[in-house]
Write an enzyme that holds these catalytic residues in place. Structure first.
Site, short mmCIF file in Angstrom:
data_model
loop_
_atom_site.label_atom_id
_atom_site.label_comp_id
_atom_site.label_asym_id
_atom_site.label_seq_id
_atom_site.Cartn_x
_atom_site.Cartn_y
_atom_site.Cartn_z
N HIS A 166 -39.79 84.29 -28.47
CA HIS A 166 -39.63 83.17 -26.44
C HIS A 166 -38.05 83.11 -26.80
O HIS A 166 -37.58 83.02 -25.68
CB HIS A 166 -41.00 82.39 -26.73
CG HIS A 166 -42.14 82.73 -27.05
ND1 HIS A 166 -42.56 82.47 -27.67
CD2 HIS A 166 -42.90 83.85 -25.71
CE1 HIS A 166 -43.77 83.20 -27.80
NE2 HIS A 166 -44.20 83.82 -26.93
S1 FES Z 1 -40.31 80.81 -29.51
FE1 FES Z 1 -41.81 81.12 -29.13
S2 FES Z 1 -42.19 81.36 -31.68
FE2 FES Z 1 -40.38 81.20 -31.44
#
Ligand code: FES
Length: 218
Positions: A166
């Protein structure tokens, strides 16, 4: 504790890919192949036997074989542990206001490390970083991008760790950037130097009673 079971959703493939690869050595993309050839035997040599791993016992690593700029990944309590031999340039970057002004917890005030790693380099010796390689968002394994880069893996990259799931960003000391999904710095496991060149992950330095279970979030 974070949800460490990111086996569904858009990031699942990336998680699996990084998990499959986590025992390999990562350096900058240019030198990765050579580093793997050089250091995989080292990892095999330093990994303890299965019974030690199953018991969650300490793991020793000879850091003298890690070249400046390289990182090796060992396993402790079924977790990837990043051991990074930082360069003088990296140490300078860690103290650069251009970087620290972008960090959520630049002084490591959250309990994500023992007192002996609560300093600007989050480690016992500045030149060796030791981190639990699990993103504090949802448990992916961040990728290692030690070299600054204008655009990759993120704009104005100064070197550090990038989580592919993410987009969370961490500096070379595992300090998380502001404004990303991950809420905390990467944990530092308990570790000590048993001699000048050997670290023991899973054991505190003499006189410290730091309890890894007390950290804010893994
Ligand atoms: S940014 Fe979501 S698990 Fe690392």
């Amino acid at each position: 504790m974070a949800n460490n079971d990111p086996t569904s959703g858009a990031g699942a493939d990336a998680v699996e890919a990084t998990r499959r690869n986590f025992l390999y050595v990562a350096t900058g993309s240019v030198a990765a192949v050579g580093a793997i050839a050089t250091l995989v035997p080292l990892i095999a040599q330093m990994n303890p036997d299965a019974s030690t791993l199953a018991a969650g016992g300490p793991v020793d690593l000879d850091v003298s074989k890690i070249e400046p700029g390289q990182q090796v990944v060992i396993r402790w309590r079924q977790r990837p542990i990043f051991v990074f031999h930082r360069t003088p340039e990296t140490l300078k970057t860690l103290q650069d206001p251009k970087l620290t002004s972008q960090l959520a917890d630049p002084d490591s005030q959250q309990l994500q490390q023992a007192p002996y790693a609560t300093n600007w380099h989050r480690s016992i010796k500045p030149e060796y970083g030791v981190l639990v390689g699990i993103c504090t968002h949802l448990g992916c394994i961040p990728m290692f991008y030690p070299q600054p880069n204008a655009s990759s893996p993120a704009p104005d990259w100064l070197g550090g760790y990038f989580c592919p799931c993410h987009g969370s960003k961490y500096d070379p000391a595992g300090r998380v950037f502001s404004g990303v999904p991950a809420p905390y710095n990467l944990p530092v496991p308990p570790y000590t130097f048993v001699n000048d060149t050997t670290i023991r992950v899973g054991e505190n330095p003499s006189g410290s009673t730091f309890d890894f279970g007390s950290i804010r979030q893994l």
